[in-house]
Write a protein that holds these residues in place. Structure first.
Motif, PDB file in Angstrom:
ATOM      1  N   ARG A 560       0.835  -1.205   0.000  1.00 53.60           N
ATOM      2  CA  ARG A 560       0.000   0.000   0.000  1.00 53.60           C
ATOM      3  C   ARG A 560       0.871   1.258   0.000  1.00 53.60           C
ATOM      4  NH1 ARG A 560      -4.628  -2.342  -1.751  1.00 53.60           N
ATOM      5  NH2 ARG A 560      -4.922  -4.256  -0.551  1.00 53.60           N
ATOM      6  N   LEU A 561       1.986   1.225   0.716  1.00 59.96           N
ATOM      7  CA  LEU A 561       2.910   2.357   0.690  1.00 59.96           C
ATOM      8  C   LEU A 561       3.500   2.530  -0.711  1.00 59.96           C
ATOM      9  CD1 LEU A 561       4.837   1.770   4.052  1.00 59.96           C
ATOM     10  CD2 LEU A 561       2.980   3.378   3.617  1.00 59.96           C
ATOM     11  N   LEU A 562       3.805   1.417  -1.346  1.00 57.73           N
ATOM     12  CA  LEU A 562       4.312   1.484  -2.718  1.00 57.73           C
ATOM     13  C   LEU A 562       3.245   2.030  -3.655  1.00 57.73           C
ATOM     14  CD1 LEU A 562       6.183  -1.934  -2.769  1.00 57.73           C
ATOM     15  CD2 LEU A 562       7.255   0.323  -2.823  1.00 57.73           C
ATOM     16  N   ASN A 563       1.987   1.643  -3.429  1.00 55.02           N
ATOM     17  CA  ASN A 563       0.896   2.177  -4.253  1.00 55.02           C
ATOM     18  C   ASN A 563       0.809   3.690  -4.120  1.00 55.02           C
ATOM     19  OD1 ASN A 563       0.244  -0.409  -5.039  1.00 55.02           O
ATOM     20  ND2 ASN A 563      -1.610  -0.565  -3.799  1.00 55.02           N
ATOM     21  N   LEU A 564       1.026   4.195  -2.907  1.00 49.18           N
ATOM     22  CA  LEU A 564       1.020   5.640  -2.710  1.00 49.18           C
ATOM     23  C   LEU A 564       2.161   6.286  -3.493  1.00 49.18           C
ATOM     24  CD1 LEU A 564       0.049   8.235  -1.384  1.00 49.18           C
ATOM     25  CD2 LEU A 564       1.381   7.627   0.654  1.00 49.18           C
ATOM     26  N   ALA A 565       3.330   5.663  -3.441  1.00 54.12           N
ATOM     27  CA  ALA A 565       4.476   6.213  -4.164  1.00 54.12           C
ATOM     28  C   ALA A 565       4.237   6.221  -5.672  1.00 54.12           C
ATOM     29  CB  ALA A 565       5.740   5.417  -3.834  1.00 54.12           C
ATOM     30  N   VAL A 566       3.693   5.132  -6.213  1.00 62.27           N
ATOM     31  CA  VAL A 566       3.526   5.076  -7.668  1.00 62.27           C
ATOM     32  C   VAL A 566       2.369   5.950  -8.148  1.00 62.27           C
ATOM     33  CG1 VAL A 566       4.526   2.765  -7.814  1.00 62.27           C
ATOM     34  CG2 VAL A 566       2.040   3.008  -7.671  1.00 62.27           C
ATOM     35  N   SER A 567       1.508   6.388  -7.225  1.00 61.79           N
ATOM     36  CA  SER A 567       0.446   7.316  -7.632  1.00 61.79           C
ATOM     37  C   SER A 567       1.007   8.709  -7.898  1.00 61.79           C
ATOM     38  CB  SER A 567      -0.636   7.406  -6.542  1.00 61.79           C
ATOM     39  OG  SER A 567      -0.169   8.107  -5.399  1.00 61.79           O
ATOM     40  N   VAL A 568       2.195   8.997  -7.340  1.00 62.79           N
ATOM     41  CA  VAL A 568       2.751  10.344  -7.448  1.00 62.79           C
ATOM     42  C   VAL A 568       3.087  10.725  -8.887  1.00 62.79           C
ATOM     43  CG1 VAL A 568       4.606  11.873  -6.712  1.00 62.79           C
ATOM     44  CG2 VAL A 568       3.558  10.292  -5.071  1.00 62.79           C
ATOM     45  N   PRO A 569       3.844   9.899  -9.644  1.00 72.27           N
ATOM     46  CA  PRO A 569       4.115  10.293 -11.029  1.00 72.27           C
ATOM     47  C   PRO A 569       2.868  10.326 -11.897  1.00 72.27           C
ATOM     48  CG  PRO A 569       5.064   8.124 -10.537  1.00 72.27           C
ATOM     49  CD  PRO A 569       4.627   8.712  -9.242  1.00 72.27           C
ATOM     50  N   PHE A 570       1.804   9.652 -11.491  1.00 71.24           N
ATOM     51  CA  PHE A 570       0.557   9.745 -12.248  1.00 71.24           C
ATOM     52  C   PHE A 570      -0.013  11.154 -12.159  1.00 71.24           C
ATOM     53  CE2 PHE A 570      -4.092   9.561 -12.470  1.00 71.24           C
ATOM     54  CZ  PHE A 570      -4.263   8.956 -13.701  1.00 71.24           C
ATOM     55  N   PHE A 571       0.037  11.744 -10.970  1.00 74.30           N
ATOM     56  CA  PHE A 571      -0.507  13.087 -10.783  1.00 74.30           C
ATOM     57  C   PHE A 571       0.522  14.178 -11.062  1.00 74.30           C
ATOM     58  CE2 PHE A 571      -3.726  10.723  -8.430  1.00 74.30           C
ATOM     59  CZ  PHE A 571      -4.878  11.407  -8.775  1.00 74.30           C
ATOM     60  N   TYR A 572       1.772  13.924 -10.711  1.00 77.80           N
ATOM     61  CA  TYR A 572       2.823  14.934 -10.897  1.00 77.80           C
ATOM     62  C   TYR A 572       3.831  14.413 -11.911  1.00 77.80           C
ATOM     63  CZ  TYR A 572       0.885  16.704  -6.526  1.00 77.80           C
ATOM     64  OH  TYR A 572       0.037  17.167  -5.556  1.00 77.80           O
ATOM     65  N   ASP A 573       3.511  14.577 -13.155  1.00 81.88           N
ATOM     66  CA  ASP A 573       4.348  14.049 -14.231  1.00 81.88           C
ATOM     67  C   ASP A 573       5.036  15.208 -14.929  1.00 81.88           C
ATOM     68  OD1 ASP A 573       5.510  12.672 -16.256  1.00 81.88           O
ATOM     69  OD2 ASP A 573       3.675  12.075 -17.257  1.00 81.88           O
ATOM     70  N   LYS A 574       6.288  15.483 -14.513  1.00 80.29           N
ATOM     71  CA  LYS A 574       7.078  16.578 -15.082  1.00 80.29           C
ATOM     72  C   LYS A 574       6.340  17.906 -14.942  1.00 80.29           C
ATOM     73  CE  LYS A 574      10.219  13.618 -16.173  1.00 80.29           C
ATOM     74  NZ  LYS A 574      11.436  13.541 -15.346  1.00 80.29           N
ATOM     75  N   LYS A 575       5.752  18.421 -16.027  1.00 75.33           N
ATOM     76  CA  LYS A 575       5.132  19.746 -15.961  1.00 75.33           C
ATOM     77  C   LYS A 575       3.689  19.700 -15.476  1.00 75.33           C
ATOM     78  CE  LYS A 575       7.925  21.858 -19.623  1.00 75.33           C
ATOM     79  NZ  LYS A 575       7.894  22.591 -20.900  1.00 75.33           N
ATOM     80  N   LYS A 576       3.167  18.529 -15.196  1.00 74.14           N
ATOM     81  CA  LYS A 576       1.753  18.417 -14.882  1.00 74.14           C
ATOM     82  C   LYS A 576       1.501  18.257 -13.391  1.00 74.14           C
ATOM     83  CE  LYS A 576       0.464  16.288 -19.295  1.00 74.14           C
ATOM     84  NZ  LYS A 576      -0.123  15.102 -19.950  1.00 74.14           N
ATOM     85  N   ASP A 577       0.601  19.051 -12.876  1.00 71.27           N
ATOM     86  CA  ASP A 577       0.023  18.840 -11.555  1.00 71.27           C
ATOM     87  C   ASP A 577      -1.439  18.522 -11.825  1.00 71.27           C
ATOM     88  OD1 ASP A 577      -1.257  18.956  -9.144  1.00 71.27           O
ATOM     89  OD2 ASP A 577      -0.410  20.868  -8.522  1.00 71.27           O
ATOM     90  N   ALA A 578      -1.709  17.247 -12.048  1.00 73.06           N
ATOM     91  CA  ALA A 578      -3.028  16.836 -12.514  1.00 73.06           C
ATOM     92  C   ALA A 578      -4.058  16.807 -11.400  1.00 73.06           C
ATOM     93  CB  ALA A 578      -2.951  15.459 -13.183  1.00 73.06           C
ATOM     94  N   TYR A 579      -3.645  17.075 -10.166  1.00 77.28           N
ATOM     95  CA  TYR A 579      -4.635  17.232  -9.111  1.00 77.28           C
ATOM     96  C   TYR A 579      -5.148  18.666  -9.082  1.00 77.28           C
ATOM     97  CZ  TYR A 579      -7.180  17.105  -4.809  1.00 77.28           C
ATOM     98  OH  TYR A 579      -8.191  17.187  -3.894  1.00 77.28           O
ATOM     99  N   THR A 580      -4.241  19.622  -9.000  1.00 76.85           N
ATOM    100  CA  THR A 580      -4.660  21.019  -8.963  1.00 76.85           C
ATOM    101  C   THR A 580      -5.253  21.456 -10.296  1.00 76.85           C
ATOM    102  OG1 THR A 580      -2.999  21.541  -7.304  1.00 76.85           O
ATOM    103  CG2 THR A 580      -3.872  23.380  -8.574  1.00 76.85           C
ATOM    104  N   PHE A 581      -4.577  21.108 -11.389  1.00 75.48           N
ATOM    105  CA  PHE A 581      -5.065  21.428 -12.731  1.00 75.48           C
ATOM    106  C   PHE A 581      -5.697  20.171 -13.316  1.00 75.48           C
ATOM    107  CE2 PHE A 581      -1.524  24.243 -11.759  1.00 75.48           C
ATOM    108  CZ  PHE A 581      -2.116  25.480 -11.960  1.00 75.48           C
ATOM    109  N   SER A 582      -6.907  19.901 -12.900  1.00 72.41           N
ATOM    110  CA  SER A 582      -7.505  18.603 -13.168  1.00 72.41           C
ATOM    111  C   SER A 582      -7.904  18.394 -14.616  1.00 72.41           C
ATOM    112  CB  SER A 582      -8.714  18.383 -12.255  1.00 72.41           C
ATOM    113  OG  SER A 582      -9.611  19.469 -12.325  1.00 72.41           O
TER     114      SER A 582
END
Length: 614
Positions: A560-582
């Protein structure tokens, strides 16, 4: 292909529907008797230009109500009003067929005595997203693979063996790759002509821990040759797509449910694919999808009610994104309670974060923190009028959460509350620095911003509602300031800051993020600073890989901790903050070409005896 499909990847028109006998979805708790919904923020840098307007006086000033500076939700009430079309098949038929397919897969596990076949079976089951149905079978297979004394002249199989075992916390020496090297210690040239083997080596090497130069070399070698062949027209589907994805993000670091959608499209193109697995994966995805859709409908309504109740219009409106983040850690059907509790705490974190970061004065922040530390209804009198409903809803959410869990699980809610109180203190400290115009050094900035990124409270919350499934040892691993928690937090902090820096997401007077701190302290260019921070991120991935092996007995919680870590590049991928800028989420969903993936294929009634006996 359209990139504007207004559906996250786990929901699609006319695809997934009810599942008989599944755990009923809990209705959202009444607003005044429980907590509030979610929207996850993992803390963008602050809008200090607003703060500056308020700190001229030490008096408590209630800011004028203003429209949020964040873009509105791209979903609106879509999921509240969404009504799926009926399936072509009945729920009874789907359940009956799924049960039959599960039994066939269990027979496959029993029938595969060959180690190589077991490895491929485990890999396919995991990548197709049905591993939660076969945990006992997979654990037995992993044990057999470990004890088999496996050897092979195939680099692809050796790398798969290495990856499968290390993914499950079983130590394998990198010496297994020596047989593919020449006398000079370098990989032999003929490997460069084996793209499948190179891909397997590349993915396996990403499970390296600290001080493994052999795997660093393997990763570099494989990447170089994969880059050189990917555009040459030599690759056939699905290998070409798998290589492109891996070069962007290696398999061990992918958001598993997104990778599953890709792999369901690709698995049937593999020469030795097993029809039973693919059919079950499609059925199971559709059956689970209905559970998630009902949850998101309830959660979206709950968030809408809370958002209207607390009247904090400056806060990001991100219900779908918050649920999506919780879903990254827990997608299984029997984890509804934990999934919803986690999504809600994400929402409360955002309510508090954006109030500290984007709206309140310094005096109001101090009073909010004082009230949160007191944690009592009497502290409401400390707060300005516009904060009182938020505080009231926060206390009620924790009371409701404690009432929902078993008696043996209530101490975890207490720990969760403590971490939320700590988070408030970290937010206030960041604001105090800003208010005092204090310029922290890089290490000092990292130390505080790693704590303020919300990971600690998420890790504790991820243990709530799971009863005996989380042992005392596992709980200790997932809480406090363990290496696993800190590694997750640093990955999230650094990737968040890189996305903010590269996208130019900064307002006048914003607090300096870690990229800027490093540039200022070391007098280097942004390129140098970014390279240094990227290397720090790599170091934290290696720490997490070490945690896999060091805490093999606690692997379910480690996962589950690893799942949290791998969710990060999904939302924060280089220039993208896909949570704030959905709006970025829409692009990601469209790129997944969902409709081709999720459409429920009619499965003919047939015998799988021949397949099972192979």
């Amino acid at each position: 292909m359209s990139t504007t499909i207004p559906l996250p990847f786990f929901f699609s028109h006319g695809v997934v529907h009810a599942r008989i006998g599944h755990r009923p979805i809990r209705p959202p708790v009444g607003l005044l008797s429980g907590g509030a919904p979610a929207k996850v923020s993992f803390r963008p840098q602050s809008n200090a230009h607003r703060h500056a307007a308020y700190v001229v006086s030490s008096e408590s000033i209630t800011p004028v109500k203003e429209v949020s500076s964040f873009e509105p939700s791209v979903w609106g009430d879509f999921f509240i009003n969404y009504d799926p079309k009926p399936l072509q098949r009945s729920e009874d038929w789907m359940m009956e067929k799924a049960d039959k397919l599960k039994q066939d897969v269990r027979i496959l596990f029993e029938a595969h005595n060959d180690t190589a076949k077991k490895m491929h079976l485990v890999d396919a089951v995991q990548r197709l997203g049905i591993d939660h149905l076969f945990q006992d079978e997979i654990n037995n297979a992993i044990s057999d693979i470990k004890e088999s004394g496996f050897t092979s002249s195939s680099l692809h199989e050796v790398a798969l063996h290495f990856r499968i075992l290390r993914e499950h916390g079983i130590w394998v020496s990198p010496d297994v790759f020596k047989k593919f090297k020449g006398d000079d210690g370098r990989f032999i040239d003929t490997i460069a002509d084996e793209p499948r083997a190179l891909l397997s080596l590349y993915n396996a090497a990403h499970l390296l821990v600290h001080d493994e130069p052999e795997l660093e070399e393997a990763m570099s070698f494989a990447r170089h040759h994969l880059e050189s062949i990917k555009g040459g027209g030599r690759l056939k589907a699905p290998l070409d797509n798998q290589i492109n994805r891996a070069l962007h993000l290696a398999l061990p670091r992918t958001y598993k449910r997104v990778e599953m959608l890709h792999y369901m499209l690709e698995y049937g193109q593999e020469e030795e694919h097993i029809v039973v697995l693919l059919d079950l994966a499609k059925l199971e995805f559709n059956l689970l999808q209905h559970v998630h859709l009902k949850e998101l409908k309830a959660f979206s309504q709950w968030w809408k009610d809370l958002y209207g109740y607390v009247e904090l219009s400056h806060v990001r409106d991100r219900a779908v994104e918050s649920y999506l983040w919780s879903y990254a850690l827990f997608y299984e059907e029997n984890l509804t309670l934990t999934r919803m509790i986690l999504a809600k705490i994400i929402g409360f974190t955002i309510l508090m974060d954006d109030t500290y970061d984007d709206h309140a004065t310094i005096e109001e922040c101090r009073k909010l923190n004082e009230a949160i530390q007191r944690w009592d209804e009497s502290a409401i009198s400390l707060l300005p009028e516009y904060m009182k409903k938020f505080y009231h809803a926060l206390l009620n959410y924790f009371r409701e959460t404690e009432a929902q869990v078993e008696a043996s699980d209530k101490y975890r809610v207490t720990c969760m509350k403590k971490e939320f109180q700590n988070l408030s203190t970290y937010y206030l400290q960041e604001f105090e620095w800003l208010h005092q115009n204090y310029k922290p050094g890089f290490k000092e900035r990292v130390a505080l911003s790693t704590l303020s990124i919300s990971v600690a409270v998420l890790c504790v919350t991820a243990t709530v509602g799971r009863g005996d499934a989380v042992t005392k040892e596992s709980f200790e691993l997932a809480t406090g300031r363990t290496s696993a928690v800190i590694a997750c937090a640093k990955i999230m902090r650094f990737m968040n800051d890189i996305a903010a820096f590269k996208s130019g997401r900064k307002n006048k007077g914003d607090a300096t993020n870690t990229v800027e701190c490093y540039m200022n302290e070391h007098k280097v260019t942004s390129e140098v600073a970014l390279d240094k921070i990227e290397s720090m991120i790599e170091s934290e991935w290696r720490t997490l890989n070490q945690v896999r092996c060091d805490h093999h007995q606690q692997f379910p919680v480690v996962q589950r901790l690893l799942n949290l870590a791998v969710s990060v590049p999904f939302f924060y991928d280089k220039k993208k903050d896909a949570y704030t800028f959905s709006s970025y989420i829409q692009e990601i969903v469209g790129d997944l070409n969902i409709r081709d993936v999720i459409v429920l294929v009619e499965i003919d009634v047939r015998s799988y005896t021949t397949v099972v006996r192979k």
